[in-house]
Design a protein around this motif. Structure first.
Motif, PDB file in Angstrom:
ATOM      1  N   LEU A 134      12.022  32.775  24.336  1.00  0.00           N
ATOM      2  CA  LEU A 134      13.337  33.254  23.916  1.00  0.00           C
ATOM      3  C   LEU A 134      13.890  32.403  22.763  1.00  0.00           C
ATOM      4  N   ARG A 135      13.586  31.117  22.776  1.00  0.00           N
ATOM      5  CA  ARG A 135      14.078  30.227  21.726  1.00  0.00           C
ATOM      6  C   ARG A 135      13.584  30.638  20.348  1.00  0.00           C
ATOM      7  N   VAL A 136      12.302  31.012  20.253  1.00  0.00           N
ATOM      8  CA  VAL A 136      11.722  31.319  18.936  1.00  0.00           C
ATOM      9  C   VAL A 136      11.990  32.765  18.503  1.00  0.00           C
ATOM     10  N   LEU A 137      12.672  33.517  19.350  1.00  0.00           N
ATOM     11  CA  LEU A 137      12.985  34.915  19.064  1.00  0.00           C
ATOM     12  C   LEU A 137      14.274  35.006  18.250  1.00  0.00           C
ATOM     13  N   LYS A 138      14.257  35.864  17.241  1.00  0.00           N
ATOM     14  CA  LYS A 138      15.457  36.089  16.443  1.00  0.00           C
ATOM     15  C   LYS A 138      16.502  36.850  17.265  1.00  0.00           C
ATOM     16  N   PRO A 139      17.781  36.724  16.922  1.00  0.00           N
ATOM     17  CA  PRO A 139      18.794  37.588  17.547  1.00  0.00           C
ATOM     18  C   PRO A 139      18.426  39.056  17.327  1.00  0.00           C
TER      19      PRO A 139
END
Length: 239
Positions: A134-139
């Motif tokens: 989730l951290r490396v995922l863009k909004p």
């Protein structure tokens, strides 16, 4: 379970696994998988995609075929080598790296799509893995995790599968080793996908899509790629 044992196991499987994935890329399964992914988020040219636990590069190559800018990671160096060879074979420019799925070496909000297939059951710290993904995922980016409740089945008891199934090529020693690894991973002693959903909610994700029927569409026949354990698909959109 020490991660070195997991790496050693998948290094040993790299050649046969790669051969199976090349065959799967040429099969009707490939289009089935793209159809399922596209229902959740169509892959558009230039879209940044991270394939977690890429193995021999199956999903990475499929996403690249759709125009995605794909990165694939795996803990097994031999698997990454196989993935690179397969990408070259099909003329795809994919970034492959040896990397731990629980400790991603990417900046925050890097990818539009993070995807994983049959990987979570191998991760000692599922919460940390989901947190990293989730951290490396863009909004507004999408996370897709495809897995199964493998803890309820025994890998050494798949004799009923067709003779051409990849599982029969492993031999008893490899099956026993795989079963030992599985039993050592905590998530395999928890109900799934309920545990996964609980982890995601704990991490602040509320909009969770669960598909428990996907295995009926993907594995409608017992061919060489058939999975006897019903897979599920979890997808979330990052707010």
């Amino acid at each position: 379970m020490e991660k070195s044992k997991i790496i050693n196991y998948w290094d040993k499987r790299a050649d046969s696994f790669s051969k199976n994935k090349r065959a799967e890329l040429k099969s009707t399964h490939a289009q089935k998988w793209i159809t399922e992914i596209s229902h959740i988020t169509p892959i558009k040219p230039g879209m940044k995609v991270l394939d977690i636990g890429t193995g021999a590069g199956f999903l990475a190559i499929l996403c690249s075929e759709q125009g995605g800018d794909v990165t694939g990671i795996d803990l097994s160096p031999d698997m990454i080598q196989s993935a690179k060879q397969n990408a070259d074979r099909y003329n795809h420019d994919i970034h492959f790296q040896v990397m731990d799925a629980e400790t991603l070496l990417f900046n925050d909000e890097t990818f539009d799509l993070v995807i994983s297939r049959n990987v979570t059951w191998l991760l000692p710290n599922t919460t940390l893995a989901y947190q990293e993904w989730l951290r490396v995922l863009k909004p507004n980016g999408t996370l897709i995790n495809i897995d199964a409740n493998y803890g309820q089945d025994s890998f050494t008891d798949y004799q009923s599968l067709n003779a051409d199934h990849a599982h029969h090529t492993l031999g008893n020693n490899m099956l026993v080793e795989s079963e030992a690894i599985k039993q050592s991973i905590p998530i395999n002693h928890q109900p799934r996908p309920q545990t996964d959903i609980g982890i995601l909610k704990h991490l602040g994700v509320n909009d969770i899509h669960l598909d428990t029927e996907i295995y009926l569409r993907i594995y409608s026949e017992q061919d060489a790629f058939y999975n006897p354990t019903p897979i599920f698909l979890i997808s979330v959109t990052k707010s």
